[in-house]
Design a protein around this motif. Structure first.
Motif, mmCIF file in Angstrom:
data_model
loop_
_atom_site.group_PDB
_atom_site.id
_atom_site.type_symbol
_atom_site.label_atom_id
_atom_site.label_comp_id
_atom_site.label_asym_id
_atom_site.label_seq_id
_atom_site.Cartn_x
_atom_site.Cartn_y
_atom_site.Cartn_z
ATOM 1 N N VAL A 47 0.845 -1.203 0.000
ATOM 2 C CA VAL A 47 0.000 0.000 0.000
ATOM 3 C C VAL A 47 0.878 1.251 0.000
ATOM 4 O O VAL A 47 0.594 2.233 -0.689
ATOM 5 N N PHE B 119 -1.318 0.405 9.563
ATOM 6 C CA PHE B 119 -1.679 1.549 8.731
ATOM 7 C C PHE B 119 -1.366 2.854 9.447
ATOM 8 O O PHE B 119 -0.817 3.781 8.859
ATOM 9 N N LEU C 68 -0.403 5.386 6.512
ATOM 10 C CA LEU C 68 -1.090 4.990 5.286
ATOM 11 C C LEU C 68 -2.586 5.197 5.403
ATOM 12 O O LEU C 68 -3.119 5.392 6.492
ATOM 13 N N GLY C 69 -3.265 5.134 4.269
ATOM 14 C CA GLY C 69 -4.720 5.095 4.274
ATOM 15 C C GLY C 69 -5.399 6.441 4.157
ATOM 16 O O GLY C 69 -6.619 6.504 4.106
ATOM 17 N N SER D 126 -7.330 2.561 3.226
ATOM 18 C CA SER D 126 -6.321 1.712 2.587
ATOM 19 C C SER D 126 -6.975 0.749 1.610
ATOM 20 O O SER D 126 -6.433 0.483 0.529
#
Ligand code: TRP
Length: 476
Positions: free
Chosen positions: A71, A235, A240-241, A415
């Motif tokens: 990701v 995450f 992230l996300g 994500s």
């Protein structure tokens, strides 16, 4: 071989004008600065303690490698390709569609995370002062000190305001001169401090209870809740996300190797989290907090860690110097992370709304402060804000609730959307071409990445989300 020829594209002048990291090391340190923060030192040990210790650790590593890294690569790729903030990136990559809403969700989530994140970061600031003024004497009860501190509305609000001011000051300065330069100094300092603290922590009497809990996996403790916690933590910790890595990736040069950059950032982040666990869990055990019992909550590190400062040699100076340095380091780690959250919202206003940078930063900083007030007051100072709801017999304050909704749920959902967009709608072909620039040998890895991003990651994340819909109490 044709597919091995170097594919280095020059950066366009517009991209240079918008801002590009000075060097690969500069980017890695800035992105690691975003990733490494309170999530590693404050949140990771708490999650590990609440979710089975070593069993959590094993699952966490798997989440980082098989889900987090793909990701992260996807976010960086999209950022560099479009050279935009999250909203602009989705608009440019998938014009005439509604996918930009994913970016809009990201900017909103970033805003919300920044609000409560700054509150906890403000506590670190207050604790710098407390340690320096020798609040943590051997007879002081750190738990009481903590309750007194967060119960005081003016202390928490002043700390919050000062921290917000620091963030604004750095982000106004711009990408390279501010963020990159600071990260280069702060990240190595953090590592040295952490190693010294670990040495003290693991040599404490009774530390072996905490250590064996952390390092000897007991897989009978594994269940879906551990998985939910580990993935959410991955995450959050890797930023992230919500498009923070899209934004940081948008300042990357075409010459940079995205795969090695992402790997460095992910590994640095994971290592620091691991080390933080080594430092915190033995101290928890010594303080008589049996890991695994519901002792979590936002205050754990603040209410427990100071116990080890008064146990250091050369008292009182040893404790004062170490405690102050530790919370200073924690504050600086939080600063490099908060900056990245502020940068996302700022980049959106600058790219999409054409606001001048200074105005954007000042307005976002000001509004974030207001949004942060309920979190700041909801840890003891104002009763009803400190008990907004009950989850599994645990009283949740406003700050805890924000962390659950935005720091855990929204990032996992975000994500998933990023995997779907890059893997299926924007297309792996375009994504692969982007990575190839600066990394001519990527073709070998591209198939593995494609499999992870298109199949493994979305399926795994979707299973977790479905589980959460069935059993919302799994978000702890
Ligand atoms: N990763 C940071 C930490 O571990 C927090 C953070 C910064 C973050 N930027 C983010 C979390 C973006 C989610 C999304 O402390």
């Amino acid at each position: 071989m044709a597919d091995e020829k170097p594919l280095v594209v020059e950066d366009k002048p517009e991209a240079r004008k918008r801002g590009i990291w000075g060097s690969k090391a500069g980017f890695v340190l800035a992105a690691a600065g975003s990733a490494i923060g309170l999530g590693n030192i404050w949140r990771f040990p708490t999650e590990a303690a609440n979710n089975g210790g070593a069993a959590f650790l094993v699952i966490y590593v798997a989440c980082v490698v098989f889900i987090g890294l793909p990701v992260m690569l996807a976010e960086l790729t999209m950022g560099r390709h479009t050279r935009r903030n999250p909203v602009g990136a989705f608009k440019k990559a998938l014009p005439k569609s509604y996918w930009w809403l994913v970016g809009a969700l990201g900017v909103t989530v970033g805003f919300a995370i920044l609000s409560y994140y700054s509150v906890v970061a403000g506590w670190t600031l207050g604790y710098v002062v407390k340690s320096a003024t020798h609040t943590f004497t051997p007879d002081a009860d750190p738990g009481q000190v903590f309750d007194g501190f967060v119960g005081s509305w003016w202390q928490t609000l002043i700390c919050l305001a000062v921290f917000m001011g620091l963030c604004i000051a750095v982000v106004i300065g711009g990408v390279q001169a501010g963020i990159e330069r600071w990260s280069k100094i702060l990240m190595p300092t953090l590592l040295v401090m952490l190693v010294l603290l670990i040495i003290r922590s693991v040599t404490l009497p009774g530390s072996s209870v905490g250590l064996s809990f952390y390092l000897e996996p007991d897989f009978s403790k594994l269940n879906m809740k551990v998985l939910v916690a580990a993935l959410g933590q991955a995450f959050f910790s890797m930023s992230l996300g919500m498009g923070a890595m899209i934004t940081y990736g948008s300042y990357l040069s075409k010459r940079d190797n995205l795969v090695t950059s992402a790997t460095w950032v992910g590994m640095a982040d994971m290592s620091i989290a691991f080390l933080a666990g080594l430092m915190v869990l033995p101290a928890l055990a010594m303080a008589g907090i049996t890991p695994g019992l519901e002792e979590g909550g936002a205050g754990l590190i603040f209410a427990v860690l100071p116990t080890i400062f008064s146990e250091l040699p050369w008292q009182p100076m040893g404790g004062i110097v170490f405690g102050t340095a530790f919370f200073l380091m924690l504050m600086l780690a939080a600063l490099t992370s908060a900056i990245s959250l502020l940068e996302v919202v700022t980049a959106w206003l600058v790219d999409e709304r054409k606001w001048p940078r200074k105005k954007a930063v000042a307005v976002v900083g000001g509004v974030t402060f207001l949004l942060a007030v309920p979190s700041a007051l909801g840890c003891g100072a104002v009763g009803w804000l400190s008990h907004v709801c009950t989850l599994q017999d645990q009283q949740l304050g406003f700050l805890d609730l924000m962390d659950k909704i935005f720091g855990k749920l929204a990032l996992t959902f975000g994500s998933l959307l990023i995997c779907l967009v890059v893997g299926w709608f924007w297309g792996m072909g375009k994504a692969r071409d982007e990575v190839l620039s600066g990394n001519p040998r990527f073709n070998k890895l591209a198939r593995a990445w494609s499999f992870l991003l298109r199949y493994l990651c979305p399926v795994a994340i979707a299973i977790i989300l479905v589980f959460l819909i069935i059993d919302p109490s799994a978000i702890r």
